[in-house]
Motif scaffolding. Structure first.
Motif, PDB file in Angstrom:
ATOM      1  N   ALA A   1      33.458  28.660  32.802  1.00 51.81           N
ATOM      2  CA  ALA A   1      34.863  28.251  32.700  1.00 51.81           C
ATOM      3  C   ALA A   1      35.149  27.059  33.600  1.00 51.81           C
ATOM      4  O   ALA A   1      35.908  26.143  33.222  1.00 51.81           O
TER       5      ALA A   1
ATOM      6  N   PHE B   1      41.070  32.119  30.791  1.00 47.40           N
ATOM      7  CA  PHE B   1      39.950  33.008  31.131  1.00 47.40           C
ATOM      8  C   PHE B   1      40.431  34.449  30.980  1.00 47.40           C
ATOM      9  O   PHE B   1      41.333  34.887  31.700  1.00 47.40           O
TER      10      PHE B   1
ATOM     11  N   VAL C   1      43.771  32.975  34.777  1.00 43.06           N
ATOM     12  CA  VAL C   1      42.923  34.165  34.670  1.00 43.06           C
ATOM     13  C   VAL C   1      43.805  35.316  34.193  1.00 43.06           C
ATOM     14  O   VAL C   1      44.757  35.705  34.876  1.00 43.06           O
TER      15      VAL C   1
END
Length: 763
Positions: free
Chosen positions: A595, A607, A658
């Motif tokens: 990533a 992500f 994330v």
């Protein structure tokens, strides 16, 4: 290897064998019922048992008092009527369900009812002296056949065994079906089964003490204390004649499971030439305008199942305005509460939206749209059910698929109350979900009940009238495609991106195989070997035992894996779930590294991970690399999540967000990115698709690529293949694709079966 796995399989085999012997003995035979796969097999009745039965009958005064009922039952048996034929037909349906490797709620209920009625009929026929020896022998033979099929079904799906225990809890659905079958058979219904159930409380007793009443609600109710009078004559329901004695929910679900019937989208009117509905500066797309036009023409209940990213929120907000369905209740996942408020004010700027947090201290009681998340709904049931809402939207409606969960019961009870209190009993009800089917076509049940198309046992009045008008029964092959069409016309709206958003860029999923480092890789492979050896040992024991001679290899494999999965759900320790989590932890650093490379080369990246420790590892790695990040996870407030989304979409310094698959996989707009990294695999294609479609949605200008990180040479690779094979469920039920047998089992079950099958083949 621990001692615990050694005890699992013998316990299952002993329980099934004990069950078979018990049922066969009760039926008057000396052989195991598991050795009688067909109902029609012949077994001689023990004369001593008959003699004891006659003696017991003489001691029973109650049977003498009801001799007229007994004689009527006797005549029904003689003419192949009464309860026995119903049990025979029902047990075949149970057997067919168990052969698919799992029993849904309907099959479990039917299984339990058969067991209860079978025991009652055994008791009656053995103790009733008015029954002749010949009739008793014939009845016992047929009940023995039913017992054999029950035993075999329990062997295939071991979770059914508990329903055969004499003290197994009897649910309301079981009582209702039992009463229905007794009435159909013309058998006397016990007095306790005829009792009318007390009226249900609006708020379950266990939730009464948790109820809150936000400030201002009383003032709002006092400001409009009366509902508008309903002057419309009540429509009389079409009487069910042809379908009166048919169980219909199963066939209706089957009509979607078979597929092949074309797209599941009701006939929608053409869009108006000029869009006079959306506010200045905004314009509805053609597919959105057609939906809103259907609302304007009077349709009021919808399963809006457009693929993710096609603007379902905007359609619902404008639909409420067109239908004048205010006040409107919107039930949503916590992560999208703030976004819903924004969308309501954006698409209907003349309406006020209020978001309910916690105990609702800051609720605007005079708002038009009330937005609440599933998690706190149980605290607000009391005032919500009395508020007089005229419409209800349930976002991500697949979250209520389990009708037994408190979440589903809350939603369904509120919807029922809104129907009862809305003039004309016709409120606006909209279920929103791009993935209405996760694992099974049974996921439709709760959504259909919310919309009022069905209740717990049968179609609602409007759908029943439609089905009756068809002129078919489930015995006719023509029933299924025509019934499917009638359900669709009740309000299923399904559009695909490829059909309605031709300018939307492409989407692709790319698997990125990674090699785990030597130490972690060895640990994963050792755990896989331990699981494989346990399954194989259980298979060998069963194969060499009593059931080995009765069941095929495929049935034994299915039984072993079903028990393993049941144990995995109930216990910790080494199992398929803990293994997948360990694989995710082992991949975390590799996924974060990939990533980071993407962020440097192509820009913003989303992500996704399933577990908090994997997310934390990724955030740590990104921080060490100096990469700006933000995060969405389950323990945030709705406001904090929205701030994280805004930072990612608008702040050029934030390169990676994330996200938790469960907390951010629905209702979130992250289209500032065009690359998604899936660090851990989901158990369903639907969950994976939902995550990717946070990026691939209307407004996206670049092709979207999802990079799926897969641990090579582990079961991770097999799980990835199985997820892809399961992708056809929604396509089959909603898009008209043909049925595929591989969709019958969950990915977890198929993974275990694959491990065991490969172990057997490798010997």
């Amino acid at each position: 290897m621990s001692d615990k796995p050694e005890a699992v399989e013998p316990s299952v085999e002993e329980r099934v064998d004990s069950l078979a012997r018990e049922l066969a003995a009760a039926a008057g035979t000396g052989e195991g019922a598991s050795k009688a796969p067909k109902e029609e097999h012949s077994v001689k009745t023990d004369q001593g048992a008959r003699s004891r039965s006659r003696q017991g009958g003489r001691q029973t005064n109650q049977q003498t008092k009801n001799s007229s009922n007994a004689k009527a039952t006797k005549r029904k048996h003689t003419h192949n009527e009464g309860i026995i034929p119903l049990l025979a037909r029902a047990v075949r349906e149970v057997e067919a369900g168990a052969q698919r490797g799992k029993a849904n709620a309907q099959i479990r209920t039917k299984f339990h009812v058969i067991a209860l009625l079978m025991r009652e009929e055994l008791s009656r026929v053995r103790s009733d002296e008015t029954v002749s020896d010949a009739e008793r022998a014939e009845t016992l033979k047929r009940l023995d056949g039913v017992a054999g099929i029950l035993a075999k079904s329990a062997a295939r799906d071991t979770s059914l065994i508990t329903l055969l225990e004499p003290d197994a809890p009897v649910s309301d659905a079981t009582r209702a079906l039992k009463r229905k079958m007794l009435v159909q058979a013309g058998s006397p219904v016990p007095e306790e089964d005829l009792k009318v159930e007390p009226k249900k409380r609006l708020v379950p007793e266990e939730l009464v003490e948790r109820q809150v009443r936000p400030q201002g609600i009383e003032q709002r109710l006092l400001a409009s204390p009366f509902l508008a009078p309903d002057l419309e004559p009540k429509a009389q329901p079409t009487p069910a004649v042809r379908l009166a004695n048919w169980e219909l929910l199963g066939p209706l679900l089957k009509s979607f499971e078979q597929g092949g019937g074309g797209y599941a989208c009701m006939q929608l009117p053409e869009a108006p030439v000029v869009d006079h509905i959306s506010p200045r500066g905004l314009e509805l797309m053609m597919h959105q305008s057609r939906f809103v036009e259907s609302v304007r023409e009077g349709h009021r209940s919808f399963l809006l199942a457009d693929e993710p990213g096609l603007g379902k929120t905007a359609q619902s907000a404008i639909a409420a305005s067109v239908a004048d369905a205010y006040p409107l209740l919107v039930v949503v996942p916590n992560v999208v509460k703030m976004n819903w408020a924004r969308e309501v004010e954006r698409w209907t700027p003349n309406r006020r939206a209020t978001v309910i947090h916690g105990d609702g201290k800051e609720v605007d009681a005079f708002a038009d749209v009330f937005i609440v998340n599933y998690e706190i709904l149980d605290r607000h049931l009391s005032w919500i059910q009395d508020f007089g809402f005229k419409g209800m939207v349930v976002d991500e409606a697949h979250m209520i698929k389990n009708t037994q969960s408190q979440r589903s019961r809350n939603v369904l009870s509120i919807a029922q109350r809104i129907k009862e209190r809305t003039p004309g009993n016709n409120p606006l009800l909209v279920a929103l979900t791009g993935t209405p089917l996760i694992n099974d076509v049974d996921d439709f049940r709760a959504i259909w009940r919310f919309l009022g198309w069905t209740d717990a046992e049968k179609p609602g009045p409007e759908l029943m009238a439609r089905l009756e008008h068809l002129g078919y029964t489930p015995a006719d092959s023509a029933f299924y495609p025509n019934a499917r069409e009638q359900v669709i016309e009740m309000g299923i709206v399904r559009r695909r991106k490829i059909d309605v958003a031709t300018d939307l860029p492409a989407k692709r999923i790319v698997d990125m195989p990674v090699e785990l480092d030597e130490e972690e890789g060895k640990g994963i492979l050792a755990a896989e070997a331990q699981l494989r050896d346990r399954l194989l040992a259980n298979y060998d024991r069963t194969k060499s035992g009593r059931l080995g001679a009765e069941l095929s290899d495929a049935s034994i494999i299915r039984m072993i894996c079903a028990q393993e999965l049941e144990d995995s759900n109930a216990q910790t320790g080494l199992n398929v779930f803990t293994m997948v989590r360990e694989i995710g932890q082992a991949k975390a650093g590799l996924a974060a590294d990939y990533a980071a490379q993407l962020a440097r080369s192509v820009g913003k990246v989303v992500f996704f991970a399933k577990h908090i420790d994997v997310m934390d590892r990724a955030l740590h790695d990104f921080a060490e690399r100096g990469i700006g990040t933000t995060t969405i996870r389950g323990d945030q407030t709705a406001q904090a999540r929205q701030e994280a989304i805004d930072r990612f979409n608008n702040d050029p310094e934030v390169q990676i967000i994330v996200c938790s698959l469960t907390a951010a996989g629905v209702g979130v707009n992250l289209q500032a990115a065009s690359n998604v990294v899936l660090a851990e695999l989901s158990w369903t294609d639907a969950e994976q698709t939902q995550a990717i479609d946070r990026v691939h949605r209307i407004g996206q200008e670049e092709p979207v690529t999802a990079w799926r990180i897969v641990a090579a040479q582990t079961i991770d690779a097999r799980i990835a293949e199985l997820i892809d094979s399961k992708a056809g469920l929604a396509a089959r039920a909603l898009d008209g694709a043909e049925a595929k047998s591989e969709d019958d089992d969950s990915v977890q079950m198929l993974t275990l079966m694959s491990v065991l099958e490969q172990a057997i083949a490798a010997r």
